[in-house]
Write a protein that holds these residues in place. Structure first.
Motif, PDB file in Angstrom:
ATOM      1  N   THR A   1       2.160  29.964  33.270  1.00 19.68           N
ATOM      2  CA  THR A   1       3.487  29.428  33.067  1.00 19.68           C
ATOM      3  C   THR A   1       4.071  29.915  31.828  1.00 19.68           C
ATOM      4  OG1 THR A   1       2.498  27.416  32.115  1.00 19.68           O
ATOM      5  CG2 THR A   1       2.905  27.609  34.724  1.00 19.68           C
ATOM      6  N   LEU A   2       3.234  29.965  30.822  1.00 17.99           N
ATOM      7  CA  LEU A   2       3.736  30.330  29.493  1.00 17.99           C
ATOM      8  C   LEU A   2       4.116  31.682  29.448  1.00 17.99           C
ATOM      9  CD1 LEU A   2       1.495  28.141  26.973  1.00 17.99           C
ATOM     10  CD2 LEU A   2       4.103  27.799  27.530  1.00 17.99           C
ATOM     11  N   SER A   3       3.328  32.567  30.250  1.00 15.16           N
ATOM     12  CA  SER A   3       3.807  33.917  30.387  1.00 15.16           C
ATOM     13  C   SER A   3       4.853  34.423  31.203  1.00 15.16           C
ATOM     14  CB  SER A   3       2.358  34.898  30.879  1.00 15.16           C
ATOM     15  OG  SER A   3       1.201  34.577  30.226  1.00 15.16           O
TER      16      SER A   3
ATOM     17  N   LEU B   1      10.059  24.101  24.531  1.00 16.79           N
ATOM     18  CA  LEU B   1      11.401  23.079  24.621  1.00 16.79           C
ATOM     19  C   LEU B   1      12.518  24.090  24.177  1.00 16.79           C
ATOM     20  CD1 LEU B   1       9.986  19.786  22.838  1.00 16.79           C
ATOM     21  CD2 LEU B   1      10.849  20.153  25.270  1.00 16.79           C
ATOM     22  N   HIS B   2      12.231  24.861  23.204  1.00 15.09           N
ATOM     23  CA  HIS B   2      13.501  25.837  22.901  1.00 15.09           C
ATOM     24  C   HIS B   2      13.620  26.866  24.110  1.00 15.09           C
ATOM     25  CE1 HIS B   2      12.428  25.267  18.457  1.00 15.09           C
ATOM     26  NE2 HIS B   2      13.834  25.282  18.684  1.00 15.09           N
ATOM     27  N   THR B   3      12.875  27.382  24.762  1.00 15.06           N
ATOM     28  CA  THR B   3      13.093  28.018  25.981  1.00 15.06           C
ATOM     29  C   THR B   3      13.946  27.243  26.950  1.00 15.06           C
ATOM     30  OG1 THR B   3      11.139  29.417  25.598  1.00 15.06           O
ATOM     31  CG2 THR B   3      12.005  29.548  27.703  1.00 15.06           C
ATOM     32  N   ALA B   4      13.388  26.108  27.101  1.00 13.05           N
ATOM     33  CA  ALA B   4      14.531  25.252  28.112  1.00 13.05           C
ATOM     34  C   ALA B   4      15.566  24.908  27.731  1.00 13.05           C
ATOM     35  CB  ALA B   4      13.353  23.971  28.524  1.00 13.05           C
TER      36      ALA B   4
ATOM     37  N   PHE C   1      14.120  29.647  35.535  1.00 12.77           N
ATOM     38  CA  PHE C   1      14.736  28.641  34.584  1.00 12.77           C
ATOM     39  C   PHE C   1      13.576  27.390  34.807  1.00 12.77           C
ATOM     40  CE2 PHE C   1      16.249  27.322  38.773  1.00 12.77           C
ATOM     41  CZ  PHE C   1      16.315  26.093  38.827  1.00 12.77           C
ATOM     42  N   TRP C   2      13.059  27.116  35.770  1.00  9.01           N
ATOM     43  CA  TRP C   2      12.243  26.024  36.079  1.00  9.01           C
ATOM     44  C   TRP C   2      10.642  25.965  35.696  1.00  9.01           C
ATOM     45  CZ3 TRP C   2       8.044  27.454  39.050  1.00  9.01           C
ATOM     46  CH2 TRP C   2       8.194  28.573  39.670  1.00  9.01           C
ATOM     47  N   VAL C   3      10.441  27.342  35.074  1.00 12.31           N
ATOM     48  CA  VAL C   3       9.052  27.467  34.552  1.00 12.31           C
ATOM     49  C   VAL C   3       8.613  26.538  33.283  1.00 12.31           C
ATOM     50  CG1 VAL C   3       7.045  29.175  33.740  1.00 12.31           C
ATOM     51  CG2 VAL C   3       8.436  29.406  35.692  1.00 12.31           C
ATOM     52  N   PRO C   4       9.673  26.601  32.343  1.00 14.72           N
ATOM     53  CA  PRO C   4       9.607  25.886  31.156  1.00 14.72           C
ATOM     54  C   PRO C   4       9.456  24.423  31.481  1.00 14.72           C
ATOM     55  CG  PRO C   4      11.001  27.521  30.756  1.00 14.72           C
ATOM     56  CD  PRO C   4      10.858  27.532  32.269  1.00 14.72           C
ATOM     57  N   TYR C   5       9.833  23.861  32.444  1.00 14.82           N
ATOM     58  CA  TYR C   5       9.787  22.421  32.944  1.00 14.82           C
ATOM     59  C   TYR C   5       8.371  22.286  33.164  1.00 14.82           C
ATOM     60  CZ  TYR C   5      14.697  22.214  32.050  1.00 14.82           C
ATOM     61  OH  TYR C   5      16.067  22.265  31.700  1.00 14.82           O
TER      62      TYR C   5
END
Length: 499
Positions: free
Chosen positions: A359-361, A301-304, A367-371
């Motif tokens: 996905t976490l890596s 959530l922070h990364t997003a 930008f869309w990977v955190p979602y």
């Protein structure tokens, strides 16, 4: 729908008792697990203030971290102590009296926690957390056992799986009440820590109006009249011959057998594969990655790019997803069966763990990977609640009979609390060294456990304790003739005619 409404009317006392047992059972533990996160900053500040008042100098950061770690981990130590004492006490005094005594322990704990700030004593927090852990360890074992014994055969899976519902409900309540706008503030955190005393007081007042479990009356006390009275009070005036027959078979099998000790259970060949299953379920729950999921949810959530206030409420949303999924499990468990929910849940979670590792890596790359990671986290939590969480609670109760269940739950509870303590201690180091690749450990554990469940666990849906034991005897005595566990059944069958 008509069948559901009919059951709701006939078994209304049973549904009421499930609620009463839940608020003083796994709800307490879920609340304590969630609540402690929201008191971290305030308790550390309180320790520093108290230290400064006593010794005219601030506490060193290393000592502060040590004290806080001890406050967190002593809950698990108390859980182990509570688990180890539950078997003997529940057999001697019954689960109802033990739970009422356990509520008194939780109330004493709440007093220590609630008045710690007023007394300027962080030692009271340590004592309160220890007593709270002992109460939680006791309740974690007695709650599912009690539910399993009061459940009619057609609702046994539903009843057992509610333990997971109340666990998730407790976590959600802890998350909600821990918000700064409610009890998570600097001035109200002692009330947050003492909030567990309210459901304990409620159960202490209400539980005396409900009976002890029917199997306890008939099998342990030989009280046929008490058994009949408890069945009619919980299940209505209907025909309960199937449950009566099952209890009589179990009583006949135990005719010359007292409740086993832990050592006797470990030596008993007819429960070897049941113990293997119990150990497998206990370790898999600890290595399911559910705690890591919540840890990484904040990072995702922070990364997003979400702000702190939004993140707090989105974390609540993940907790509510777990609660809704746990409720859904109670609806489907009698249709799907326990075995399917377990191995399917394990393998789906293993696949999700593998994808999450990727996905976490890569979450800093696009930008869309955190979602995507957030969506996978929600699915992961939902799969855990729908499958392994509810089905595990049901399997633990169903694969043991009245003679072996108390020591088996002591073993399982001790393993769970020890695992919780160890994982809590080493998980930060695992994350620090492996990062998101820690999910590969969880993936391996889930996949292997899924294979074990698929190959060796018999389906328990709709089967009595004796029928389940016969299924396990095919594994326990592969090259030998299994014992005849129903040889004395006809001797006690006359009890049926009295009903």
């Amino acid at each position: 729908m008509a069948d559901f409404l009919s059951d709701l009317v006939q078994y209304q006392k049973f549904f009421q008792m499930i609620f009463v047992l839940g608020i003083g059972g796994t709800l307490q533990i879920g609340f304590q697990v969630a609540m402690i996160t929201y008191t971290s900053t305030h308790v550390k500040s309180f320790i520093n203030e108290t230290w400064l008042e006593r010794y005219d100098s601030p506490i060193q950061s290393e000592n502060l971290l040590l004290l806080w770690s001890f406050i967190v981990s002593i809950f698990g130590i108390g859980g182990i102590l509570g688990s180890m004492s539950s078997g003997y006490l529940s057999v001697k005094y019954g689960k109802k009296k033990c739970l009422m005594g356990n509520n008194l322990l939780m109330l004493v704990s709440a007093l220590f926690l609630g008045f710690s700030r007023m007394a300027r004593s962080f030692e009271m927090i340590l004592i309160g957390r220890l007593l709270c852990g002992m109460s939680a360890g006791f309740a974690l074992l007695l709650h599912p056992q009690y539910i399993g014994e009061i459940s009619p055969k057609k609702l046994r899976g539903f009843g057992n799986s509610t333990a997971a519902v109340f666990w998730a409900l407790g976590k959600s309540i802890g998350q909600v009440m821990g918000q700064r706008e409610l009890l998570g503030s600097k001035s109200l955190w002692p009330m947050l820590m003492a909030l567990g005393g309210i459901p304990a007081l409620a159960q202490l007042v209400i539980l005396p109006f409900f009976p002890e479990s029917p199997p306890y009356f008939l099998i342990h006390k030989g009280d046929e009249e008490g058994c009949m009275k408890a069945m009619k009070q919980l299940w209505g005036e209907g025909h309960h011959q199937v449950e009566i027959d099952d209890m009589l078979k179990e009583k006949s099998a135990m005719k010359n057998t007292k409740v086993m000790s832990i050592l006797e259970l470990l030596k008993e060949a007819s429960f070897r594969w049941q113990l293997y299953t119990l150990i497998s379920l206990s370790f898999t729950i600890q290595l399911s990655g559910i705690n890591a999921i919540y840890f990484y949810a904040l990072d995702v959530l922070h990364t997003a790019g979400f702000d702190e206030g939004t993140i707090s409420y989105m974390s609540l949303g993940i907790g509510f997803c777990e609660l809704i999924s746990a409720i859904f499990c109670t609806i489907i468990i009698e249709r799907c069966g326990r075995k399917v929910l377990l191995w399917c849940g394990y393998w789906i979670m293993a696949f999700l763990a593998a994808v999450l590792t990727v996905t976490l890596s890569l979450q800093d790359w696009f930008f869309w990977v955190p979602y995507c990671s957030l969506g996978l986290i929600i699915i992961y939590v939902s799969c855990f609640a729908i499958g392994p969480a509810g089905a595990t609670a049901s399997i633990r109760v169903e694969i043991f009979d009245q003679s072996s269940r108390p020591p088996a739950f002591v073993i399982g509870g001790s393993l769970n609390w020890t695992g919780l303590f160890v994982i809590g201690m080493i998980f930060p180091f695992i994350v620090e060294n492996l990062g998101p690749f820690c999910f590969l450990i969880f993936m391996g554990a889930l996949f292997i456990s899924g294979i074990y469940i698929y190959l060796f666990l018999p389906e328990t849906k709709g089967k009595s304790a004796m029928e389940i034991r016969e299924e396990f005897n095919k594994l326990n005595f592969r090259k030998k003739c299994p014992p005849d566990i129903e040889k004395n059944f006809t001797e006690d069958y006359t009890f049926c005619t009295k009903l």
